[in-house]
Design an enzyme around this catalytic site. Sequence first.
Site, PDB file in Angstrom:
ATOM      1  N   ASP A  40       0.842  -1.194   0.000  1.00 17.59           N
ATOM      2  CA  ASP A  40       0.000   0.000   0.000  1.00 17.59           C
ATOM      3  C   ASP A  40       0.875   1.240   0.000  1.00 17.59           C
ATOM      4  OD1 ASP A  40      -2.651  -0.804   0.000  1.00 17.59           O
ATOM      5  OD2 ASP A  40      -2.639  -1.221   2.141  1.00 17.59           O
ATOM      6  N   LYS A  62      -2.985   3.934  -3.491  1.00 17.21           N
ATOM      7  CA  LYS A  62      -3.443   5.095  -4.236  1.00 17.21           C
ATOM      8  C   LYS A  62      -2.318   6.130  -4.265  1.00 17.21           C
ATOM      9  CE  LYS A  62      -7.327   6.559  -2.698  1.00 17.21           C
ATOM     10  NZ  LYS A  62      -8.481   7.302  -2.139  1.00 17.21           N
ATOM     11  N   MET A 173      -8.967   8.861   8.440  1.00 16.98           N
ATOM     12  CA  MET A 173      -9.491   9.282   7.132  1.00 16.98           C
ATOM     13  C   MET A 173     -10.492  10.427   7.293  1.00 16.98           C
ATOM     14  SD  MET A 173      -9.992   5.488   5.466  1.00 16.98           S
ATOM     15  CE  MET A 173     -10.513   4.675   6.974  1.00 16.98           C
TER      16      MET A 173
HETATM   17  N1  SAH Z   1      -5.035   0.025   9.047  1.00 15.82           N
HETATM   18  C1  SAH Z   1      -4.541   1.369   9.331  1.00 15.82           C
HETATM   19  C2  SAH Z   1      -5.564   2.439   8.985  1.00 15.82           C
HETATM   20  C3  SAH Z   1      -5.905   2.517   7.515  1.00 15.82           C
HETATM   21  S1  SAH Z   1      -6.963   3.856   7.135  1.00 15.82           S
HETATM   22  C4  SAH Z   1      -4.104   1.449  10.789  1.00 15.82           C
HETATM   23  O1  SAH Z   1      -4.393   0.564  11.580  1.00 15.82           O
HETATM   24  O2  SAH Z   1      -3.403   2.419  11.120  1.00 15.82           O
HETATM   25  C5  SAH Z   1      -5.797   5.108   6.681  1.00 15.82           C
HETATM   26  C6  SAH Z   1      -5.820   6.211   7.713  1.00 15.82           C
HETATM   27  O3  SAH Z   1      -4.956   5.890   8.787  1.00 15.82           O
HETATM   28  C7  SAH Z   1      -5.299   7.547   7.213  1.00 15.82           C
HETATM   29  O4  SAH Z   1      -6.301   8.264   6.510  1.00 15.82           O
HETATM   30  C8  SAH Z   1      -4.971   8.227   8.516  1.00 15.82           C
HETATM   31  O5  SAH Z   1      -6.152   8.675   9.174  1.00 15.82           O
HETATM   32  C9  SAH Z   1      -4.414   7.080   9.322  1.00 15.82           C
HETATM   33  N2  SAH Z   1      -2.938   6.987   9.264  1.00 15.82           N
HETATM   34  C10 SAH Z   1      -2.212   5.910   8.913  1.00 15.82           C
HETATM   35  N3  SAH Z   1      -0.892   6.147   9.065  1.00 15.82           N
HETATM   36  C11 SAH Z   1      -0.777   7.410   9.529  1.00 15.82           C
HETATM   37  C12 SAH Z   1       0.322   8.248   9.908  1.00 15.82           C
HETATM   38  N4  SAH Z   1       1.575   7.820   9.837  1.00 15.82           N
HETATM   39  N5  SAH Z   1       0.050   9.501  10.352  1.00 15.82           N
HETATM   40  C13 SAH Z   1      -1.216   9.952  10.448  1.00 15.82           C
HETATM   41  N6  SAH Z   1      -2.290   9.207  10.106  1.00 15.82           N
HETATM   42  C14 SAH Z   1      -2.075   7.954   9.661  1.00 15.82           C
END
Ligand code: SAH
Length: 256
Positions: A40, A62, A173
């Site tokens: 991803d 994406k 998100m």
């Molecule tokens: N499975 C992932 C979440 C996927 S949805 C988890 O458990 O973290 C994707 C969202 O995760 C992004 O839109 C944001 O809100 C958050 N996200 C993931 N990595 C991030 C980071 N390093 N800093 C800030 N937000 C993050």
Amino acid sequence: MGGAVVTGRVDLVGGGPGPIDLMTVRAWRLLVQADVVVMDRLGPTEIRAHLRPDAEVIDVGKLPGHHPVPQHEINEILVDRARAGKRVVRLKGGDPFVFGRGGEEVIACVVAGVPVDVVPGVTSAVAVPEAAGIPVTHRGIASAVHIVNGQSEITAATLAALGDDDVTTVILMGVGALPRLVAEALRAGVSRERPVAIVERGHHPDQRTTHSTLGGIVLDAGRIGVRNPAVIVVGEVARAGMLVPQLVAAHSGAGG
Ligand code: SAH
């Protein structure tokens, strides 16, 4: 040929919020052995340098201006490669089962008769606030956490969480949906003074934290140009410097 024995397998691997050393040892071991890695955009993309030179790397994330690979095609890639006898790692940001569509990929594998396992990851829902000094629970301040996808409908449960002094609401998100979310919360009677923090690019060198209130956050976020990926935290724990008085007390040896 139907009924063929599948010798390959799929591991859905949580990669954490970005830094390579926030992956688990198990994630690392599976990645460096993998024949195929399906990646991803978020998560530990630096791992590429450590994969086997002959590993097939498929980027389904994406990119700005490009469409992501649709979920059904990702499922097909996983199943096809595993049926071809490959050890497939599906690497995801954070944890595979927190807004990662990991469950759908597990179902696709199970339906296809492909062995599948899931490796937990450090979820951004907890680790990104943490990187900004925000504990999602804190004794006497927040005793429960409500984690939501900002792009979904705002449910009664989310409005109740936003309005509860004792609950931390963590929104993933959520940058695009922030104005709508705030408007609905205020309309439902949530205090304008409720602390809000937005942590962008948590655990990256350019991490940025913005503290505000429910009444002020839309203007503040717009003014400084808050962008994804970001985690939004609503609740008392999001107050600026929440931990500082205690840290100061601890370091100065203050008793009582
Ligand atoms: N499975 C992932 C979440 C996927 S949805 C988890 O458990 O973290 C994707 C969202 O995760 C992004 O839109 C944001 O809100 C958050 N996200 C993931 N990595 C991030 C980071 N390093 N800093 C800030 N937000 C993050």
